[in-house]
Design a protein around this motif. Structure first.
Motif, PDB file in Angstrom:
ATOM      1  N   PRO A 120       0.823  -1.213   0.000  1.00 46.81           N
ATOM      2  CA  PRO A 120       0.000   0.000   0.000  1.00 46.81           C
ATOM      3  C   PRO A 120       0.859   1.265   0.000  1.00 46.81           C
ATOM      4  CG  PRO A 120      -0.785  -1.563   1.648  1.00 46.81           C
ATOM      5  CD  PRO A 120       0.516  -2.086   1.129  1.00 46.81           C
ATOM      6  N   GLU A 121       0.427   2.264  -0.774  1.00 44.03           N
ATOM      7  CA  GLU A 121       1.175   3.527  -0.864  1.00 44.03           C
ATOM      8  C   GLU A 121       1.322   4.179   0.506  1.00 44.03           C
ATOM      9  OE1 GLU A 121       2.876   5.033  -3.409  1.00 44.03           O
ATOM     10  OE2 GLU A 121       2.481   3.147  -4.457  1.00 44.03           O
ATOM     11  N   GLY A 122       0.275   4.079   1.340  1.00 46.22           N
ATOM     12  CA  GLY A 122       0.343   4.664   2.676  1.00 46.22           C
ATOM     13  C   GLY A 122       1.460   4.065   3.507  1.00 46.22           C
ATOM     14  N   ASP A 123       1.688   2.757   3.362  1.00 44.75           N
ATOM     15  CA  ASP A 123       2.776   2.095   4.095  1.00 44.75           C
ATOM     16  C   ASP A 123       4.126   2.598   3.603  1.00 44.75           C
ATOM     17  OD1 ASP A 123       0.769   0.696   5.332  1.00 44.75           O
ATOM     18  OD2 ASP A 123       1.381  -1.274   4.582  1.00 44.75           O
ATOM     19  N   ILE A 124       4.251   2.760   2.284  1.00 44.31           N
ATOM     20  CA  ILE A 124       5.512   3.254   1.703  1.00 44.31           C
ATOM     21  C   ILE A 124       5.802   4.655   2.225  1.00 44.31           C
ATOM     22  CG2 ILE A 124       6.659   3.936  -0.443  1.00 44.31           C
ATOM     23  CD1 ILE A 124       4.972   1.655  -1.799  1.00 44.31           C
ATOM     24  N   GLU A 125       4.788   5.528   2.200  1.00 47.98           N
ATOM     25  CA  GLU A 125       4.969   6.897   2.679  1.00 47.98           C
ATOM     26  C   GLU A 125       5.308   6.934   4.161  1.00 47.98           C
ATOM     27  OE1 GLU A 125       1.712   8.657  -0.479  1.00 47.98           O
ATOM     28  OE2 GLU A 125       1.409   9.006   1.651  1.00 47.98           O
ATOM     29  N   MET A 126       4.656   6.067   4.941  1.00 48.57           N
ATOM     30  CA  MET A 126       4.911   6.039   6.376  1.00 48.57           C
ATOM     31  C   MET A 126       6.360   5.643   6.668  1.00 48.57           C
ATOM     32  SD  MET A 126       2.856   3.972   9.386  1.00 48.57           S
ATOM     33  CE  MET A 126       1.344   4.214   8.504  1.00 48.57           C
ATOM     34  N   SER A 180      14.091   7.344   0.698  1.00 51.47           N
ATOM     35  CA  SER A 180      13.267   7.641  -0.469  1.00 51.47           C
ATOM     36  C   SER A 180      12.119   6.640  -0.536  1.00 51.47           C
ATOM     37  CB  SER A 180      14.106   7.546  -1.745  1.00 51.47           C
ATOM     38  OG  SER A 180      14.415   6.189  -2.023  1.00 51.47           O
ATOM     39  N   GLU A 181      11.096   6.957  -1.335  1.00 53.06           N
ATOM     40  CA  GLU A 181       9.968   6.035  -1.469  1.00 53.06           C
ATOM     41  C   GLU A 181      10.412   4.721  -2.098  1.00 53.06           C
ATOM     42  OE1 GLU A 181       6.208   9.099  -1.517  1.00 53.06           O
ATOM     43  OE2 GLU A 181       6.301   7.525  -3.009  1.00 53.06           O
TER      44      GLU A 181
END
Length: 124
Positions: free
Chosen positions: A87-93, A101-102
């Motif tokens: 999930p993108e939210g996990d990557i950002e967190m 970096s992402e």
């Protein structure tokens, strides 16, 4: 846990737990998903508390879940042949928490099968 602790001072309770080797911390969770064979329980903005009692971690979730069809919560469930998407939210967190970096955060999450704590630990 301590029987009738309703009248116990929260500060005193915390001191007692520390003496017993129990660490308590709040987890800043955006979403919690519990998957079963029949349905998923999705907690949005749940209050999550982690208790570590001498290496045994216990999580407490406070909130009202929404019951949804199995596998429909949390974005792309993926097919049986492909790995589930991170999930993108996990990557950002992970990126925010570690300053990575992402792309580095995504790689760490993939290396650790989506485990946020392990990914953060790998990058710190």
């Amino acid at each position: 846990m301590f029987g009738g602790g309703g009248g116990l001072n929260p500060r005193k309770m915390e001191q007692m737990m520390q003496q017993m080797g129990i660490d308590v911390e709040d987890v800043d969770a955006e979403e919690v998903i519990i998957r079963t064979d029949e349905y998923d329980l999705v907690f949005n903005d749940a209050e999550v508390t982690k208790m570590d009692a001498r290496g045994q971690e216990t999580y407490q979730i406070i909130g009202s879940p929404e019951q949804v069809e199995a596998g429909s919560a949390g974005g792309d469930a993926g097919s049986a042949d492909s790995e589930p998407a991170i999930p993108e939210g996990d990557i950002e967190m992970v990126a925010t928490r570690t300053g990575a970096s992402e792309d580095e955060a995504r790689a760490a999450l993939e290396d650790n099968d989506g485990d946020l704590a392990a990914a953060v630990e790998e990058l710190e």
